[in-house]
Design an enzyme around this catalytic site. Structure first.
Site, PDB file in Angstrom:
ATOM      1  N   ASP A  42       0.469  -1.214  -0.579  1.00  0.00           N
ATOM      2  CA  ASP A  42      -0.311  -0.155  -0.258  1.00  0.00           C
ATOM      3  C   ASP A  42       0.373   0.988   0.092  1.00  0.00           C
ATOM      4  O   ASP A  42       1.660   1.961   1.085  1.00  0.00           O
ATOM      5  CB  ASP A  42      -1.007  -0.513   1.272  1.00  0.00           C
ATOM      6  CG  ASP A  42      -1.877   0.939   0.977  1.00  0.00           C
ATOM      7  OD1 ASP A  42      -1.950   1.739  -0.105  1.00  0.00           O
ATOM      8  OD2 ASP A  42      -2.888   1.112   2.706  1.00  0.00           O
ATOM      9  N   ASP A  65      -1.958   5.301  -6.762  1.00  0.00           N
ATOM     10  CA  ASP A  65      -2.031   4.497  -5.342  1.00  0.00           C
ATOM     11  C   ASP A  65      -2.193   2.391  -5.014  1.00  0.00           C
ATOM     12  O   ASP A  65      -3.976   2.787  -6.659  1.00  0.00           O
ATOM     13  CB  ASP A  65      -3.149   4.818  -4.156  1.00  0.00           C
ATOM     14  CG  ASP A  65      -4.340   3.754  -3.071  1.00  0.00           C
ATOM     15  OD1 ASP A  65      -3.038   3.551  -2.012  1.00  0.00           O
ATOM     16  OD2 ASP A  65      -4.575   4.064  -2.803  1.00  0.00           O
TER      17      ASP A  65
END
Length: 390
Positions: free
Chosen positions: A80, A262
């Site tokens: 992440d 992202d």
């Protein structure tokens, strides 16, 4: 330079929530990046209990195998760039070992689609042979919601995102795994390279995470860098400025604005007003069952490329790259023969400092580098940029 293979996993039980998940994550990202909100929300999450949490499941997870403790236990952690805390205890409980040293601090992060609450532990973390961090701050996830299919998170975003995630020390910040590895002299360069590839199968090892350098075998042509954006709240993440245009006539979808790259977002999200323009340009209609835009085969035949101009470079998403892999339509609750678009509504208007999120649908087509030390991001074409796999 150390390479970690990444495997893609599908969580079919939560697949129909792909858009809801990404929108909830976008809202959480906006709040976390806003000054003063992170610490206050941490206190509220802990003191107010864990209630009314939208615990939808992530559809696509890119995970790396991580060893924690001594003797080590293996965990599958979601990679992440949109968060920086590393923790375990979701699918598989965290198992303390001889090297586990609790600090006594509570730690929690709200991800929008879920939350984890646990105790901070300083422990040994092995990311790959030759990349062992003997004293890394991690979270022992005592309670977690919204993380089916993974054991926790490997947070590789900016260090500032760890600030405000601890109690009682609300001002506490901790190094990320990238920070620790560089400080220990285990990395030649203070950066992380990220390589993904589009795939039409549910389970595949189609990604690679490179700590400490750039894997030149993963991209073609130049690797172009831009400084991270200064616009809040995108500047708290791996944020860049970009313009989005459509087709040969370069119709503007989104004027130059700030957003983020992202790995934790599945789709490409754009501000609501930009999404409306994209919908009109493509002639798409919303599919109520899936939540995504749907086009006919004839409309797909006429679909034109999207261009994401970052710095001086226009990164092209060909029509095939703008659609969900048709072989995987059942994974999102869709009809086998339908054509769904992966550009979706963020749920907020432009001008708020987070006007887009280039998620995995974008990153599967380009090689990405997060240069931590240089506060910049780099992108390059790959062998998959113009793939017709979907």
């Amino acid at each position: 330079m150390v390479h970690l293979p990444m495997a893609r996993r599908f969580n079919s039980t939560g697949a129909v929530n792909v858009l809801k998940f990404d929108q909830a994550r976008a809202e959480a990202i906006r709040k976390r990046g806003s000054p003063g909100l992170n610490a206050a929300e941490t206190q509220q999450n802990v003191e107010g209990g864990i209630t009314n949490i939208d615990a939808t499941s992530q559809v696509v997870s890119y995970v790396v195998s991580t060893l924690i403790g001594n003797p080590p236990h293996e965990y599958q952690l979601l990679v992440d760039t949109g968060s920086s805390n590393t923790w375990a205890g979701a699918g598989k409980p965290f198992i303390p070992t001889l090297s586990s040293q609790p600090t006594g601090d509570l730690t929690t992060v709200q991800y929008g689609s879920g939350i984890f609450v646990g105790m901070e532990v300083v422990d040994q973390v092995t990311l790959a042979p030759g990349l062992t961090l003997p004293r890394q701050s991690i979270g022992d996830g005592l309670v977690s919601m919204g993380f089916s299919g993974v054991d926790g998170i490997l947070g590789i975003g900016p260090k500032g995102l760890t600030c405000g995630s601890f109690l009682p020390e609300l001002g506490k910040c901790v190094p990320t795994v990238t920070d620790t590895a560089f400080q220990l002299g285990l990395l030649t360069e203070y950066m992380v390279g990220i390589s993904f590839a589009p795939s039409a199968t549910e389970g595949s090892t189609n990604g690679e995470l490179t700590f400490g350098g750039i894997d030149t075998t993963k991209f073609n042509g130049p690797l172009d860098f831009v400084p991270l954006t200064r616009i809040q709240p995108a500047n708290a993440f791996v944020g860049v400025d970009q313009t989005i245009t459509y087709g040969r006539n370069q119709s503007v979808v989104l004027d130059r604005s700030a957003g983020i790259l992202d790995t934790g977002t599945t789709l490409i999200l754009i501000a609501s007003d930009a999404f409306e323009r994209y919908t009109q340009l493509t002639g798409a209609t919303e599919d109520e069952d899936v939540g995504l835009l749907k086009i006919t085969q004839e409309q797909f035949n006429n679909l034109q490329s999207l261009f994401f101009t970052i710095g001086e470079v226009a990164y092209e998403l060909i029509p095939n790259a703008q659609i969900w892999p048709r072989a995987l339509n059942p994974a999102i609750g869709g009809a086998p023969d339908s054509v769904y678009l992966i550009v979706a509504d963020m749920g907020s208007v432009s001008g708020l400092g987070l006007d887009f999120i280039n998620g995995m649908a974008f990153l599967e087509r380009y090689y990405m580098v997060y240069d931590v030390g240089g506060s910049r991001a780099g992108l390059a074409q790959t062998a998959n940029t113009f793939s017709e796999i979907n």
